[in-house]
Design an enzyme around this catalytic site. Structure first.
Site, PDB file in Angstrom:
ATOM      1  N   ASN A 183      29.284 -60.032  37.410  1.00  0.00           N
ATOM      2  CA  ASN A 183      28.812 -60.651  36.173  1.00  0.00           C
ATOM      3  C   ASN A 183      29.104 -59.680  35.045  1.00  0.00           C
ATOM      4  O   ASN A 183      28.765 -58.497  35.131  1.00  0.00           O
ATOM      5  CB  ASN A 183      27.301 -60.920  36.229  1.00  0.00           C
ATOM      6  CG  ASN A 183      26.942 -62.002  37.232  1.00  0.00           C
ATOM      7  OD1 ASN A 183      27.820 -62.646  37.812  1.00  0.00           O
ATOM      8  ND2 ASN A 183      25.655 -62.217  37.433  1.00  0.00           N
ATOM      9  N   GLU A 219      29.832 -64.629  36.613  1.00  0.00           N
ATOM     10  CA  GLU A 219      29.218 -65.029  35.339  1.00  0.00           C
ATOM     11  C   GLU A 219      29.935 -64.325  34.207  1.00  0.00           C
ATOM     12  O   GLU A 219      30.215 -63.127  34.295  1.00  0.00           O
ATOM     13  CB  GLU A 219      27.737 -64.607  35.249  1.00  0.00           C
ATOM     14  CG  GLU A 219      26.791 -65.407  36.090  1.00  0.00           C
ATOM     15  CD  GLU A 219      25.344 -64.920  35.980  1.00  0.00           C
ATOM     16  OE1 GLU A 219      24.977 -64.337  34.932  1.00  0.00           O
ATOM     17  OE2 GLU A 219      24.600 -65.110  36.943  1.00  0.00           O
ATOM     18  N   GLU A 228      22.485 -59.863  41.049  1.00  0.00           N
ATOM     19  CA  GLU A 228      22.160 -58.702  40.202  1.00  0.00           C
ATOM     20  C   GLU A 228      20.955 -57.891  40.673  1.00  0.00           C
ATOM     21  O   GLU A 228      19.882 -57.922  40.048  1.00  0.00           O
ATOM     22  CB  GLU A 228      21.937 -59.158  38.758  1.00  0.00           C
ATOM     23  CG  GLU A 228      23.169 -59.781  38.128  1.00  0.00           C
ATOM     24  CD  GLU A 228      22.936 -60.206  36.685  1.00  0.00           C
ATOM     25  OE1 GLU A 228      21.787 -60.188  36.242  1.00  0.00           O
ATOM     26  OE2 GLU A 228      23.909 -60.560  36.021  1.00  0.00           O
ATOM     27  N   TYR A 285      29.081 -59.241  30.713  1.00  0.00           N
ATOM     28  CA  TYR A 285      28.780 -59.754  29.373  1.00  0.00           C
ATOM     29  C   TYR A 285      29.279 -58.833  28.271  1.00  0.00           C
ATOM     30  O   TYR A 285      29.820 -59.278  27.279  1.00  0.00           O
ATOM     31  CB  TYR A 285      27.271 -59.992  29.224  1.00  0.00           C
ATOM     32  CG  TYR A 285      26.840 -61.170  30.067  1.00  0.00           C
ATOM     33  CD1 TYR A 285      26.966 -62.468  29.588  1.00  0.00           C
ATOM     34  CD2 TYR A 285      26.392 -60.997  31.373  1.00  0.00           C
ATOM     35  CE1 TYR A 285      26.647 -63.563  30.369  1.00  0.00           C
ATOM     36  CE2 TYR A 285      26.063 -62.096  32.171  1.00  0.00           C
ATOM     37  CZ  TYR A 285      26.194 -63.373  31.660  1.00  0.00           C
ATOM     38  OH  TYR A 285      25.894 -64.459  32.442  1.00  0.00           O
ATOM     39  N   ARG A 300      28.784 -72.952  40.726  1.00  0.00           N
ATOM     40  CA  ARG A 300      27.888 -71.941  41.310  1.00  0.00           C
ATOM     41  C   ARG A 300      26.456 -72.263  40.891  1.00  0.00           C
ATOM     42  O   ARG A 300      26.169 -72.365  39.693  1.00  0.00           O
ATOM     43  CB  ARG A 300      28.278 -70.540  40.826  1.00  0.00           C
ATOM     44  CG  ARG A 300      27.298 -69.480  41.286  1.00  0.00           C
ATOM     45  CD  ARG A 300      27.662 -68.050  40.870  1.00  0.00           C
ATOM     46  NE  ARG A 300      26.585 -67.173  41.297  1.00  0.00           N
ATOM     47  CZ  ARG A 300      25.941 -66.304  40.514  1.00  0.00           C
ATOM     48  NH1 ARG A 300      26.297 -66.132  39.257  1.00  0.00           N
ATOM     49  NH2 ARG A 300      24.944 -65.592  40.990  1.00  0.00           N
ATOM     50  N   HIS A 354      18.299 -65.921  43.078  1.00  0.00           N
ATOM     51  CA  HIS A 354      18.526 -65.671  41.652  1.00  0.00           C
ATOM     52  C   HIS A 354      17.148 -65.571  41.000  1.00  0.00           C
ATOM     53  O   HIS A 354      16.805 -66.340  40.117  1.00  0.00           O
ATOM     54  CB  HIS A 354      19.393 -66.770  41.039  1.00  0.00           C
ATOM     55  CG  HIS A 354      20.061 -66.379  39.743  1.00  0.00           C
ATOM     56  ND1 HIS A 354      21.420 -66.528  39.529  1.00  0.00           N
ATOM     57  CD2 HIS A 354      19.576 -65.848  38.603  1.00  0.00           C
ATOM     58  CE1 HIS A 354      21.723 -66.119  38.301  1.00  0.00           C
ATOM     59  NE2 HIS A 354      20.614 -65.706  37.716  1.00  0.00           N
TER      60      HIS A 354
END
Ligand code: FCB
Length: 458
Positions: A298, A360, A167, A300, A78, A122
């Site tokens: 994504n 991600e 995002e 985290y 990606r 992005h």
């Protein structure tokens, strides 16, 4: 280590990057200026005073980098396309050299047997568009639609998986409310207008992708961070709900045909930001809800929210420090794999996207080469193992999760943190541009080779 466990099949395993964070060559090949080039010049904006002029020099070294993706045993890559490389002023003249670069990159992916997934946006907006109002201006929507058309016409015979926007929360809120990312503005009304235009641009780009690219899959990528109250107090519970509204529902609800969440509309209006909603024109919500082929997630960490504690300038939700500091990555983010499982299950049950990808997931740890040149990043391996397990659990629970991308292939320019936060499976020595696969990368390659988790570490 827990018992061995088969990985889901078929499944797309990849690594992710973004243009500004790795390409460098910012003044080469006809590339125009981006808002990140400009933002990096602002004194104090980037923790180590660095910028993206060289970054990982991926523009010149992409063949080596694609070889590394392959060496890691991955089947997908990606990456993002820099709008100012393709349309230097955002509208008007197309820079053929920029398209040629991405064509070489895509051909390189295919030569290495990698399925490319391209992100159109992005965060590196052409500065010329910012000078005309940026995402706060509705003109950006047609500019993006046209840029999407230019790119997909050229690459659509080879790239089938397309992400419109990475995002939207970060674009709108980090860039325009907290001012900790480009363009560095601090105004909620602007941020909300931006959020609307970004979502609208996404909705307008989806049919462009579908009509230009046979057998395409188009989607958007959101960041998820399950929000949990720090205590049972009514105030903390309300704060966690408010955070969930700002971070998740503001995007996921309109994308799935529910319009903007009314509790948040009321809250923003009461706070004096109501003028932003004048940007919403008849038909916009239908456009935003244009059906997609996947949702990219994504992930985290989670967010533990206190009523008083979402400081204005925080660039991530506040998490309460966990007792064991080994449980935090270098970003200060808690290692919490369960949150990935919960997020995937929640999104699947609540919104029913056709399919999901984890676009991600990864961790920053500064571990560098030891005296023998080996990078023993056990903490990253543990992080990845936990999150890969969460993905297996999600698939077992019925979530249509079809792929997972590690953030990131390379140590890179981590936005306002500069080069100090290292997320790579591959270590980059920024003085020499030497690449070294870290132990976590070798471990991942073994997991993929054996197609199971829980084998012995190499
Ligand atoms: C995500 C961004 C990505 C990287 C990681 C750490 O929010 O999409 O570019 O910065 O965080």
């Amino acid at each position: 280590m827990s018992e061995a466990r088969a990985l889901p099949t078929p499944f797309l395993w990849g690594a992710a990057t973004s243009s500004f964070q790795i390409e460098g060559a910012s003044a080469e090949g006809g590339r125009g200026e981006s808002i990140w080039d400009r933002y990096c010049q602002r004194p104090g904006a980037i923790a180590d005073g660095s910028d993206g002029r060289v970054a990982c020099d991926h523009f010149h070294r992409f063949r080596e980098d694609l070889g590394l993706v392959r060496e890691l045993g991955l089947g997908a890559y990606r990456f993002s396309i820099a709008w100012p490389r393709v349309v230097p002023l955002g509208t008007g003249a197309v820079n053929e050299q920029g398209l040629d670069f991405y064509e070489r990159l895509v051909d390189g992916c295919l030569e290495h047997g990698l399925r490319p997934m391209a992100t159109l946006y992005h965060w590196d907006l052409p500065q010329a568009l910012q000078d005309r109002g940026g995402w706060a201006s509705r003109d950006l929507v047609s500019a993006f639609e046209r840029y999407a058309d230019v790119v997909t016409r050229r690459l659509g015979d080879r790239v089938k998986d397309w992400v419109t926007i990475n995002e939207p929360w970060c674009v709108a809120v980090l860039g325009h409310v907290h001012g900790v990312q480009a363009p560095g503005l601090k105004d909620w009304t602007t941020g909300l207008r931006v959020a609307h235009h970004v979502l609208l641009a996404h909705g307008r780009a989806v049919p462009v992708i579908h009509s230009n690219v046979p057998a395409s899959r188009a989607g958007i990528v959101v960041i998820l961070s399950p929000s949990m109250p720090a205590s049972d107090s009514a105030a903390d519970v309300a704060a966690a709900r408010a955070f969930d509204g700002e971070f998740h529902r503001w995007y996921l609800d309109p994308l799935h045909g529910r319009g903007y969440p009314q509790d948040k509309v009321a809250e923003y209006t009461a706070a004096g930001h109501g003028a932003a909603f004048e940007a919403v024109q008849p038909g916009d919500l239908d456009t935003i809800a244009t059906p997609t082929d996947f949702l990219g997630v994504n992930y985290y960490s989670r967010a533990i929210v206190r009523s008083s504690a979402i400081p204005e300038a925080e660039n991530r939700p506040r998490t309460i420090p966990v007792p064991d500091p080994a449980g935090l990555t270098d970003m200060g983010w808690e290692v919490y794999p369960r949150g990935l499982f919960d997020s995937l299950v929640h999104v699947h049950r609540e919104y029913r996207p056709k399919r999901l990808f984890v676009t991600e997931n990864g961790a920053a740890y500064a571990t560098g080469p030891d005296a023998t040149g080996r990078v023993r990043d056990e903490a990253r391996r543990v992080y990845l193992e936990g999150h890969l397990t969460a993905c297996c659990d999600a698939v077992a629970a019925g979530v249509p999760l079809e792929g997972y991308f590690v953030w990131s292939l390379l140590d890179n320019f981590e936005w306002s943190h500069g080069y100090q936060k290292r997320f790579g499976l591959v270590h980059v020595d920024f003085a020499t541009q030497r690449r070294t696969i870290k132990d976590s990368g070798r471990w991942l390659a073994q997991v993929l080779r054996e197609n199971r988790l829980g084998g012995k570490a190499p």
